[in-house]
Scaffold this motif. Structure first.
Motif, mmCIF file in Angstrom:
data_model
loop_
_atom_site.group_PDB
_atom_site.id
_atom_site.type_symbol
_atom_site.label_atom_id
_atom_site.label_comp_id
_atom_site.label_asym_id
_atom_site.label_seq_id
_atom_site.Cartn_x
_atom_site.Cartn_y
_atom_site.Cartn_z
ATOM 1 N N HIS A 129 -113.062 133.251 -7.768
ATOM 2 C CA HIS A 129 -113.028 134.489 -6.985
ATOM 3 C C HIS A 129 -114.211 134.463 -6.024
ATOM 4 C CE1 HIS A 129 -112.499 138.619 -5.829
ATOM 5 N NE2 HIS A 129 -113.727 138.910 -6.220
ATOM 6 N N LEU A 130 -113.944 134.088 -4.774
ATOM 7 C CA LEU A 130 -114.988 134.014 -3.755
ATOM 8 C C LEU A 130 -114.546 134.833 -2.549
ATOM 9 C CD1 LEU A 130 -115.738 130.177 -3.856
ATOM 10 C CD2 LEU A 130 -117.092 132.004 -4.901
ATOM 11 N N PRO A 131 -115.411 135.691 -2.028
ATOM 12 C CA PRO A 131 -115.065 136.428 -0.808
ATOM 13 C C PRO A 131 -115.052 135.488 0.396
ATOM 14 C CG PRO A 131 -117.323 136.927 -1.485
ATOM 15 C CD PRO A 131 -116.731 136.075 -2.567
ATOM 16 N N ILE A 132 -113.880 135.052 0.795
ATOM 17 C CA ILE A 132 -113.721 134.071 1.865
ATOM 18 C C ILE A 132 -113.574 134.778 3.202
ATOM 19 C CG2 ILE A 132 -112.376 132.095 2.677
ATOM 20 C CD1 ILE A 132 -113.740 131.641 0.006
ATOM 21 N N ARG A 133 -114.236 134.247 4.195
ATOM 22 C CA ARG A 133 -114.042 134.705 5.569
ATOM 23 C C ARG A 133 -113.296 133.599 6.323
ATOM 24 N NH1 ARG A 133 -119.305 135.473 4.585
ATOM 25 N NH2 ARG A 133 -120.026 134.025 6.187
ATOM 26 N N GLY A 134 -112.104 133.920 6.768
ATOM 27 C CA GLY A 134 -111.301 132.921 7.445
ATOM 28 C C GLY A 134 -110.100 132.521 6.611
ATOM 29 N N ARG A 135 -109.679 131.276 6.740
ATOM 30 C CA ARG A 135 -108.495 130.789 6.068
ATOM 31 C C ARG A 135 -108.756 130.621 4.568
ATOM 32 N NH1 ARG A 135 -104.278 128.437 8.493
ATOM 33 N NH2 ARG A 135 -105.521 127.955 10.341
ATOM 34 N N PRO A 136 -107.815 130.961 3.685
ATOM 35 C CA PRO A 136 -108.000 130.741 2.239
ATOM 36 C C PRO A 136 -108.261 129.266 1.930
ATOM 37 C CG PRO A 136 -106.115 132.163 2.653
ATOM 38 C CD PRO A 136 -106.554 131.648 3.989
ATOM 39 N N LEU A 137 -109.026 129.023 0.875
ATOM 40 C CA LEU A 137 -109.398 127.649 0.554
ATOM 41 C C LEU A 137 -108.207 126.791 0.157
ATOM 42 C CD1 LEU A 137 -112.724 128.177 -1.449
ATOM 43 C CD2 LEU A 137 -112.419 127.680 0.980
ATOM 44 N N ASN A 138 -107.143 127.414 -0.309
ATOM 45 C CA ASN A 138 -105.960 126.638 -0.699
ATOM 46 C C ASN A 138 -105.017 126.395 0.468
ATOM 47 O OD1 ASN A 138 -105.302 129.390 -0.564
ATOM 48 N ND2 ASN A 138 -103.531 129.101 -1.887
ATOM 49 N N GLN A 140 -120.003 128.422 13.117
ATOM 50 C CA GLN A 140 -119.207 129.550 12.674
ATOM 51 C C GLN A 140 -117.751 129.135 12.625
ATOM 52 O OE1 GLN A 140 -119.837 132.634 15.578
ATOM 53 N NE2 GLN A 140 -119.379 131.301 17.301
ATOM 54 N N ILE A 141 -116.903 130.081 12.233
ATOM 55 C CA ILE A 141 -115.479 129.769 12.155
ATOM 56 C C ILE A 141 -114.968 129.359 13.537
ATOM 57 C CG2 ILE A 141 -113.203 130.743 11.693
ATOM 58 C CD1 ILE A 141 -114.455 132.495 9.579
ATOM 59 N N GLY A 142 -114.293 128.228 13.578
ATOM 60 C CA GLY A 142 -113.789 127.688 14.834
ATOM 61 C C GLY A 142 -114.650 126.590 15.413
ATOM 62 N N SER A 143 -115.847 126.386 14.880
ATOM 63 C CA SER A 143 -116.736 125.348 15.398
ATOM 64 C C SER A 143 -116.287 123.972 14.909
ATOM 65 C CB SER A 143 -118.172 125.601 14.956
ATOM 66 O OG SER A 143 -118.651 126.831 15.436
ATOM 67 N N PRO A 144 -116.480 122.931 15.717
ATOM 68 C CA PRO A 144 -116.150 121.573 15.258
ATOM 69 C C PRO A 144 -117.300 120.975 14.463
ATOM 70 C CG PRO A 144 -116.845 121.509 17.543
ATOM 71 C CD PRO A 144 -116.861 122.963 17.135
ATOM 72 N N VAL A 145 -116.985 120.145 13.491
ATOM 73 C CA VAL A 145 -117.971 119.366 12.751
ATOM 74 C C VAL A 145 -117.456 117.930 12.650
ATOM 75 C CG1 VAL A 145 -118.900 121.304 11.420
ATOM 76 C CG2 VAL A 145 -116.968 120.014 10.527
ATOM 77 N N TRP A 146 -118.400 116.992 12.537
ATOM 78 C CA TRP A 146 -118.045 115.583 12.481
ATOM 79 C C TRP A 146 -118.330 115.081 11.073
ATOM 80 C CZ3 TRP A 146 -119.313 118.243 16.632
ATOM 81 C CH2 TRP A 146 -118.660 117.961 17.849
ATOM 82 N N ILE A 147 -117.315 114.566 10.392
ATOM 83 C CA ILE A 147 -117.428 114.126 9.000
ATOM 84 C C ILE A 147 -116.978 112.681 8.887
ATOM 85 C CG2 ILE A 147 -116.572 114.474 6.646
ATOM 86 C CD1 ILE A 147 -116.330 117.425 7.232
ATOM 87 N N ARG A 148 -117.780 111.885 8.156
ATOM 88 C CA ARG A 148 -117.403 110.500 7.865
ATOM 89 C C ARG A 148 -117.124 110.397 6.372
ATOM 90 N NH1 ARG A 148 -120.825 105.511 10.160
ATOM 91 N NH2 ARG A 148 -120.235 106.695 12.034
ATOM 92 N N LEU A 149 -115.883 110.042 6.038
ATOM 93 C CA LEU A 149 -115.467 109.911 4.647
ATOM 94 C C LEU A 149 -115.866 108.537 4.095
ATOM 95 C CD1 LEU A 149 -111.903 111.478 4.955
ATOM 96 C CD2 LEU A 149 -114.016 112.604 4.235
ATOM 97 N N PRO A 150 -115.903 108.377 2.784
ATOM 98 C CA PRO A 150 -116.281 107.081 2.204
ATOM 99 C C PRO A 150 -115.377 105.955 2.678
ATOM 100 C CG PRO A 150 -116.249 108.790 0.526
ATOM 101 C CD PRO A 150 -115.661 109.394 1.756
ATOM 102 N N GLY A 151 -115.975 104.862 3.130
ATOM 103 C CA GLY A 151 -115.217 103.712 3.578
ATOM 104 C C GLY A 151 -114.700 103.792 4.995
ATOM 105 N N ALA A 152 -114.869 104.952 5.646
ATOM 106 C CA ALA A 152 -114.379 105.096 7.018
ATOM 107 C C ALA A 152 -115.365 104.454 7.991
ATOM 108 C CB ALA A 152 -114.185 106.569 7.356
ATOM 109 N N ALA A 153 -114.850 103.908 9.082
ATOM 110 C CA ALA A 153 -115.693 103.245 10.070
ATOM 111 C C ALA A 153 -116.277 104.222 11.081
ATOM 112 C CB ALA A 153 -114.883 102.169 10.801
#
Length: 342
Positions: A97-106, A126-139
């Motif tokens: 039970h978390l008060p979410i702002r934006g889209r539900p986590l599921n 904030q909501i709508g901002s881009p972020v850059w993520i590198r997953l394990p093993g990704a180039a």
């Protein structure tokens, strides 16, 4: 007294707050975690719990090491320091039970993530901002959109990733760090999974959170008590030195007819009347800090009283009184051992 009371009382407050957060944020009836550092929570166990009669849901939480950047990158920049992101197998809203702002986590899309409030504030996103993520093993990095924000919690890391196939394929293993079960728990399934699983109902899990907080800071109260003992010795030493300067006064009392017992009794009463007000002031200071912490957290008076560590303060108070009395008696005895002193 004040030092130990504030340190231990504040630690008790933090332990209580961890437990209170868990009680408010966890909807699950049972939580399964690895025991003795062994992660034995496999997908097979989660599916068996889902299929158990009467069980409404079982949600597994993965932890994935990622690199994340909250702003644009240039081609020559080094990867960011690694952190962990949470990935859920199942509907998180059913067990947390978390008060979410934006889209539900599921309901996160394939290129959407959720950030904790502290992570968003640190990255100034904030909501709508881009972020850059590198997953394990990704180039290279992938661009994600911040679709939701949630309050900081010990149940999830600072980033929640979408449970999509392209994300799941980067998981180094299929083990979970925790499985949250909504509904009755299939004890037979957990027993067959092995003795390396710890299963808690919700009250036991809340108490475990408080115990973990206390364990993480177990040395701090004892360090404060050690410092307090040195302060106690110093205070008694100062009291005794002040009494030594009155040796002539004590001898004069003997010469006007006072008995040694009367002189000793007078000095002991003075010492008690010196120490007791200081102990009372220390207790008032500790109680004030406890009530400030409780008020800030929205707790009641009874909870605030529980933050006052009487179990620590009582021995220190007894030691202060005993040390003051013993020191005073020894000083009076030494001063009157040679009554010809003037």
């Amino acid at each position: 007294m004040t030092l130990v009371g504030v340190v231990v009382g504040t630690q008790s407050f933090y332990d209580w707050r961890k437990a209170d957060q868990a009680a408010g944020q966890v909807r699950a009836d049972h939580v399964l975690t690895p025991a003795n550092g062994n992660n034995a929570l496999a997908e097979e166990l989660r599916r068996r719990l889902v299929g158990a009669a009467g069980t409404s849901d079982a949600v597994g939480i993965h932890m994935m090491p990622i690199s994340i950047r909250m702003e644009g990158r240039t081609s020559g920049e080094e990867p960011q320091p690694r952190m962990y992101g949470s990935l859920a197998t199942g509907d998180l809203t059913r067990v947390l039970h978390l008060p979410i702002r934006g889209r539900p986590l599921n309901a996160l899309g394939e290129r959407e993530v959720a950030l904790s409030d502290s992570a968003a504030a640190a990255g100034k996103v904030q909501i709508g901002s881009p972020v850059w993520i590198r997953l394990p093993g990704a180039a290279k990095d992938r661009v994600y959109t911040v679709a939701a924000l949630y309050p900081d919690t010990n149940e999830l890391s600072k980033v929640v990733l979408p449970a999509q196939h392209r994300t799941v394929e980067h998981l180094p293993s299929g083990r979970y760090v925790a499985i949250y079960v909504r509904g009755p728990l299939d004890r037979e399934a957990t027993l067959q999974a092995g003795a390396t699983i710890a299963a808690y109902d919700k009250p036991a899990y809340v108490l475990r959170k408080a115990a973990e907080s206390a364990e993480n800071n177990r040395l701090l109260p004892y360090m404060s008590a050690l410092i307090a003992l040195f302060c106690l010795v110093s205070a008694i030493n100062g009291l005794c030195l002040a009494l030594l300067d009155r040796r002539g006064e004590f001898v004069g009392m003997r010469r006007i007819g006072m008995r040694r017992r009367q002189v000793a009794w007078m000095v002991c009463r003075e010492s008690v009347l010196t120490v007791l007000p200081l102990l009372a002031l220390a207790l008032v200071a500790v109680a004030a800090v406890a009530f400030v912490n409780a008020t800030a957290a929205g707790a009641g008076a009874a909870t605030a009283v529980s933050f006052i560590p009487f179990g620590w303060l009582a021995p220190l108070s007894a030691g202060a009184l005993a040390g003051a009395l013993l020191g005073s008696l020894l000083v009076v005895r030494a001063a009157m051992s040679n009554e010809r002193y003037t």
